[in-house]
Design a protein around this motif. Structure first.
Motif, PDB file in Angstrom:
ATOM      1  N   THR A 177      11.129  -3.591   8.929  1.00 39.01           N
ATOM      2  CA  THR A 177      11.611  -4.635   8.023  1.00 39.01           C
ATOM      3  C   THR A 177      11.626  -4.089   6.588  1.00 39.01           C
ATOM      4  O   THR A 177      11.113  -3.002   6.333  1.00 39.01           O
ATOM      5  N   SER A 178      12.182  -4.901   5.669  1.00 37.71           N
ATOM      6  CA  SER A 178      12.129  -4.499   4.250  1.00 37.71           C
ATOM      7  C   SER A 178      11.148  -5.395   3.491  1.00 37.71           C
ATOM      8  O   SER A 178      11.225  -5.536   2.282  1.00 37.71           O
ATOM      9  N   LEU A 179      10.221  -6.012   4.241  1.00 36.86           N
ATOM     10  CA  LEU A 179       9.338  -6.997   3.608  1.00 36.86           C
ATOM     11  C   LEU A 179       8.494  -6.438   2.467  1.00 36.86           C
ATOM     12  O   LEU A 179       8.278  -7.111   1.462  1.00 36.86           O
ATOM     13  N   LEU A 180       8.049  -5.194   2.612  1.00 35.62           N
ATOM     14  CA  LEU A 180       7.180  -4.643   1.561  1.00 35.62           C
ATOM     15  C   LEU A 180       7.920  -4.433   0.248  1.00 35.62           C
ATOM     16  O   LEU A 180       7.298  -4.370  -0.804  1.00 35.62           O
ATOM     17  N   SER A 181       9.243  -4.317   0.334  1.00 39.88           N
ATOM     18  CA  SER A 181       9.987  -4.044  -0.905  1.00 39.88           C
ATOM     19  C   SER A 181       9.874  -5.221  -1.890  1.00 39.88           C
ATOM     20  O   SER A 181      10.107  -5.052  -3.079  1.00 39.88           O
ATOM     21  N   GLY A 182       9.467  -6.384  -1.406  1.00 39.69           N
ATOM     22  CA  GLY A 182       9.237  -7.514  -2.309  1.00 39.69           C
ATOM     23  C   GLY A 182       7.900  -7.415  -3.050  1.00 39.69           C
ATOM     24  O   GLY A 182       7.581  -8.289  -3.857  1.00 39.69           O
ATOM     25  N   PHE A 183       7.131  -6.376  -2.747  1.00 36.76           N
ATOM     26  CA  PHE A 183       5.787  -6.248  -3.329  1.00 36.76           C
ATOM     27  C   PHE A 183       5.583  -4.833  -3.877  1.00 36.76           C
ATOM     28  O   PHE A 183       5.013  -3.974  -3.188  1.00 36.76           O
ATOM     29  N   PRO A 184       6.056  -4.586  -5.118  1.00 37.57           N
ATOM     30  CA  PRO A 184       5.955  -3.227  -5.678  1.00 37.57           C
ATOM     31  C   PRO A 184       4.531  -2.666  -5.646  1.00 37.57           C
ATOM     32  O   PRO A 184       4.339  -1.467  -5.403  1.00 37.57           O
ATOM     33  N   ALA A 185       3.534  -3.524  -5.837  1.00 37.93           N
ATOM     34  CA  ALA A 185       2.139  -3.029  -5.830  1.00 37.93           C
ATOM     35  C   ALA A 185       1.776  -2.494  -4.442  1.00 37.93           C
ATOM     36  O   ALA A 185       1.052  -1.496  -4.312  1.00 37.93           O
ATOM     37  N   LEU A 186       2.301  -3.151  -3.403  1.00 32.67           N
ATOM     38  CA  LEU A 186       2.009  -2.686  -2.044  1.00 32.67           C
ATOM     39  C   LEU A 186       2.762  -1.395  -1.729  1.00 32.67           C
ATOM     40  O   LEU A 186       2.247  -0.512  -1.058  1.00 32.67           O
ATOM     41  N   LEU A 187       3.991  -1.315  -2.226  1.00 28.98           N
ATOM     42  CA  LEU A 187       4.770  -0.079  -2.004  1.00 28.98           C
ATOM     43  C   LEU A 187       4.067   1.105  -2.658  1.00 28.98           C
ATOM     44  O   LEU A 187       3.948   2.183  -2.066  1.00 28.98           O
ATOM     45  N   ALA A 188       3.604   0.893  -3.903  1.00 30.69           N
ATOM     46  CA  ALA A 188       2.929   1.987  -4.617  1.00 30.69           C
ATOM     47  C   ALA A 188       1.627   2.358  -3.899  1.00 30.69           C
ATOM     48  O   ALA A 188       1.287   3.537  -3.760  1.00 30.69           O
TER      49      ALA A 188
END
Ligand code: GSH
Length: 217
Positions: A177-188
């Motif tokens: 999914t692309s769900l994490l892309s809504g959470f920059p802190a989680l991506l980093a």
């Protein structure tokens, strides 16, 4: 600790490659520099009384070293982490690591697993189409909570720890999914953890096993 051993599956279908839970155990072992062997298992092993005595549910990973035999990736990671840099020396921080590791498995993973079940196994079912938005909504709330905790922090507790290994392993269940892309802190955060050489080695080892045991086309 002398050489330890964990079990892993010979092969899983591509959507699950890089997500099988032995990944967390390999990663913890790679971080600590322990030497270990991987015992590959398949359906013919998983239902035997001997394997069930080791892993009561017939799953991977199971683990053993000179101190104990264990199952459940979270328990195994905590055991490996003991007295290593994966577990803080400070008692209050250690309690936080335990809390966040359990949060990964008990507060974040259930919705990720539910979403994965729908997307991988039931996407076309009417009940699944009805249920998915609720699961996604609940999951986004949990992801926002983790992202909020990470604000101003590099890791879940004061240092990279067993809790990060478990949280990242759990979050990998969202790769379709692309769900994490809504959470920059989680991506980093994910990037910070997944670029660690120990993670890269453990992922490469799991993927290499699947490549070597891929069914003939
Ligand atoms: N809660 C368990 C989950 C174990 C589990 O479900 N393992 C899966 C792979 S991620 C498995 O062994 N699947 C093979 C099967 O069901 O036959 C853990 O974290 O160790």
């Amino acid at each position: 600790m002398t050489k330890s051993c964990l079990t892993a599956l010979r092969w899983v279908p591509p959507p699950f490659q890089g997500q099988v839970r032995d990944l967390a155990v390999r990663w913890a072992l790679e971080e600590t520099g322990a030497s270990y062997e991987v015992r590959l298992v398949g359906p013919e092993d998983q239902d035997t009384p001997a394997y069930r005595a080791w892993q009561p549910f017939g799953k991977v990973p199971a683990y053993e070293d000179d101190e104990c035999r264990l199952f459940e990736s979270g328990a195994i990671v905590l055991h490996i982490a003991e007295s290593t840099a994966l577990m803080p020396k400070d008692r209050a921080d250690r309690a936080q690591v335990n809390a966040w590791l359990i949060a990964a498995l008990n507060s974040v993973d259930p919705n990720i697993l539910a979403l994965g079940d729908i997307d991988h196994f039931a996407a076309a079912e009417p009940w699944a189409r009805q249920r998915r938005p609720d699961i996604e909504r609940m999951l986004k709330t949990r992801l926002a909570d983790v992202a909020s905790h990470l604000s101003g922090r590099d890791y879940l507790v004061n240092q990279f720890s067993a809790a990060d290994i478990m949280m990242i392993t759990v979050l990998r269940g969202l790769r379709h999914t692309s769900l994490l892309s809504g959470f920059p802190a989680l991506l980093a955060y994910r990037n910070r953890c997944e670029t660690r050489p120990a993670f890269q080695r453990s992922l490469a080892a799991q993927l290499d096993t699947f490549a070597r045991h891929a069914p003939a086309a």
